[in-house]
Enzyme design. Structure first.
Site, mmCIF file in Angstrom:
data_model
loop_
_atom_site.group_PDB
_atom_site.id
_atom_site.type_symbol
_atom_site.label_atom_id
_atom_site.label_comp_id
_atom_site.label_asym_id
_atom_site.label_seq_id
_atom_site.Cartn_x
_atom_site.Cartn_y
_atom_site.Cartn_z
ATOM 1 N N GLY A 77 0.655 -1.382 0.037
ATOM 2 C CA GLY A 77 -0.093 0.230 0.049
ATOM 3 C C GLY A 77 0.764 1.335 0.007
ATOM 4 N N GLY A 78 0.634 2.277 1.119
ATOM 5 C CA GLY A 78 1.319 3.373 1.110
ATOM 6 C C GLY A 78 2.784 3.380 1.042
ATOM 7 N N GLY A 110 13.535 11.376 -35.772
ATOM 8 C CA GLY A 110 13.091 11.726 -34.597
ATOM 9 C C GLY A 110 13.783 11.706 -33.395
ATOM 10 C CB ALA A 111 15.732 8.452 -32.567
#
Ligand SMILES: CC(=O)SCCNC(=O)CCNC(=O)[C@H](O)C(C)(C)COP(=O)(O)OP(=O)(O)OC[C@H]1O[C@@H](n2cnc3c(N)ncnc32)[C@H](O)[C@@H]1OP(=O)(O)O
Length: 515
Positions: free
Chosen positions: A170-171, A405-406
């Site tokens: 959990g937390g 783009g790379a």
């Protein structure tokens, strides 16, 4: 003061140090785990730990809690030094309520986090806790809320490191996710939002704690853990090493430590390490180790998204963050994971004034239906956003190839690299010569009497005209084409010039990075 009062104090202090019944300590050791105090002893410089609120006890009632009010309330909090610099630390004591967090326990952590933020010193959490203390209900949940809020406030202000040393549910798993680095130990650390019992009840899946959220799962599959080790001692020694590379806060520079390695050392080995044929693979880590001080490179996320390599090293004593494509994995192509890993690392370095060195050898973004449908557009954009946003000194070196783009994303001049360099063997272009010829000269090739000969001619023409570093150098998009052997000396010299870099950004509350 009377002797009685001294005796009382000694008795209480002794009880605090001893912890709950010795059987609980035996059980902890039998699981191959250290106690909270043993761990703190390994983390901080010997004799430097000062504890706060050791005498704190909860005031919760119900479910028999009134009868069980151990000192510390299951968390040891305080500060010490690591290599002489202040570090705040809290450690769950699994022997008390399974390290679960109640109201008093949470308030101790809140106080310590506030102290760390005002002192401007790193915070290390040694996590070994079962999450919210079930008997304290919403008070425990609110306690976590206070931790999450402080984790987020402290983000980019002080380094925050989470060390996972037990079953963290959990937390106790979410707070680490908000911090900068997560360390894990094989067969000791588990992290999950809900444990195996709940998973089985809800989905019917049967899984062990380790299969669900063990160290290797988080280091290699989920990407939650940045570092994984075989034992607690090595893990905590590595946390100390990481801290030695970091500034105490975002207003300081990382400590400069000059070693024996000369800044102008030539890297003859680089000529053999990187094959000239762009299709042959090699280990970029060997290149990094050849270039940086004394071959020392602390790799982050080594087992996750191995097609990009990120880590910390020194150049002439200056701490730098290295980001590099790894031709050994997927030919170094960028995919979603690599982009997310790189983005988080670039963001961390930028927040803590750690200059960036980017070694580029990238064929492009990974094509594929899965990648597109999983959102490579928005998730790949994270790396772009992180670089575009970074104001720390930035140097990029294109080793062999940088396409499309790379090329832009891997810290090209156009997105803000301060100095962009290239080796003479490299190819920077929209795409490789074969692909380019097939697109641009498709009609000409199809109409030719000998299409293969024409294709070969066009490929050669494209390569001659465009696919070399001088096309970029003539346009100022590469600042210099360098002898590969001089990479270290050029980087060291350039880094020394850039350390005083100062940038003013337009006012804004914060950006809105792609998610
Ligand atoms: C926001 C949130 O944090 S929600 C999450 C709330 N937490 C949970 O759901 C986790 C519940 N606990 C568990 O799943 C398991 O206890 C684990 C996986 C954490 C650990 O399992 P194990 O190593 O087998 O330890 P075990 O279950 O025996 O727990 C050790 C002790 O801690 C106690 N304990 C465990 N979890 C909690 C809890 N959340 N609150 C209070 N006490 C707890 C156990 O009752 C046990 O006490 P005992 O020694 O007096 O018998």
């Amino acid at each position: 003061m009377t002797t009685d009062r001294f005796d009382e104090l000694l008795r209480i202090k002794e009880e605090v140090q001893r912890g709950p019944d010795p059987k609980a300590t035996e059980r902890q050791h039998a699981k191959g785990k250290l106690t909270a105090r043993e761990r703190i002893g390994l983390l901080v410089d010997k004799g430097s730990f000062t504890e706060v609120e050791a005498l704190r006890r909860h005031r919760a009632v119900g479910f028999g809690l009134e009868a069980k009010r151990p000192y510390t309330d299951g968390v040891v909090t305080g500060w010490g030094t690591v290599e002489g610099r202040t570090v705040f630390v809290y450690a769950h004591d699994f022997r008390i309520f399974g390290g679960a967090l109640g109201e008093a326990h949470a308030q101790k952590i809140h106080k310590l986090m506030d102290m760390a933020i005002s002192a401007g010193a790193p915070l290390v959490s040694l996590n070994d806790g079962a999450g919210a203390r079930i008997q304290e209900g919403v008070s425990a949940l609110a306690g976590y809320g206070g931790i999450f809020r402080r984790n987020t406030r402290a983000s980019g202000v002080i380094p925050q490191i989470s060390v996972m040393l037990g079953p963290c549910a959990g937390g106790a798993a979410y707070s680490p996710a908000l911090t900068d680095f997560v360390f894990a130990v094989r067969d000791v650390s588990q992290m999950f939002i809900t444990g195996p019992d709940v998973v089985q009840a809800v989905t019917g899946e049967q899984v062990t704690q380790n299969e669900l959220g063990g160290a290797d799962v988080h280091a290699g599959v989920s990407g939650v853990a940045h570092f994984v080790y075989d034992d607690e001692e090595t893990c905590l020694a590595e946390v100390r090493y990481l801290l030695s590379l970091l500034p105490s806060n975002n207003r300081e520079l990382p400590p400069r430590v000059r070693g024996e390695d000369p800044a102008d050392r030539l890297g003859d080995a680089l000529l053999d390490l990187v094959p000239a044929d762009g299709n042959r693979s090699y280990d970029i880590r060997a290149v990094i180790e050849e270039v940086v001080d004394d071959g020392e490179f602390m790799e982050v996320h080594a087992s996750w998204a191995p097609n990009i390599v990120c880590g910390l090293a020194r150049l002439d004593g200056h701490v730098v963050g290295v980001v590099a494509n790894q031709p050994l994995s997927m030919a170094g192509a960028l995919d979603i994971r690599a982009s997310e890993k790189g983005a988080r690392f670039v963001q961390f370095c930028d927040a803590f004034s750690i200059p960036l060195v980017t070694l580029v050898d990238v064929p492009g973004f990974l094509p594929g239906v899965d990648q597109e449908h999983d959102g490579i557009i928005r998730r790949g954009a994270k790396l772009l956003y992180a670089y575009c946003n970074a104001t720390v000194p930035r140097i990029s070196v294109v080793l062999r190839k940088a396409y499309g783009g790379a090329y832009i994303v891997m810290d090209s001049r156009s997105i803000g690299a301060d100095v962009a360099l290239a080796w003479p063997t490299n190819e920077i272009a929209v795409m490789g010569a074969e692909g380019a010829a097939n697109v641009v000269f498709r009609r000409e090739i199809a109409a030719a009497r000998d299409p293969d000969a024409t294709r070969a001619e066009k490929i050669e023409e494209y390569r001659r005209e465009l696919v070399h570093p001088y096309y970029a150098a003539e346009r100022g998009l590469v600042d210099d084409v360098i002898d590969p052997r001089e990479t270290r000396s050029v980087l060291c010299r350039t880094m020394s010039m850039l350390v005083t870099k100062d940038v003013d950004l337009p006012h804004r509350k914060h950006g809105n990075p792609p998610q």
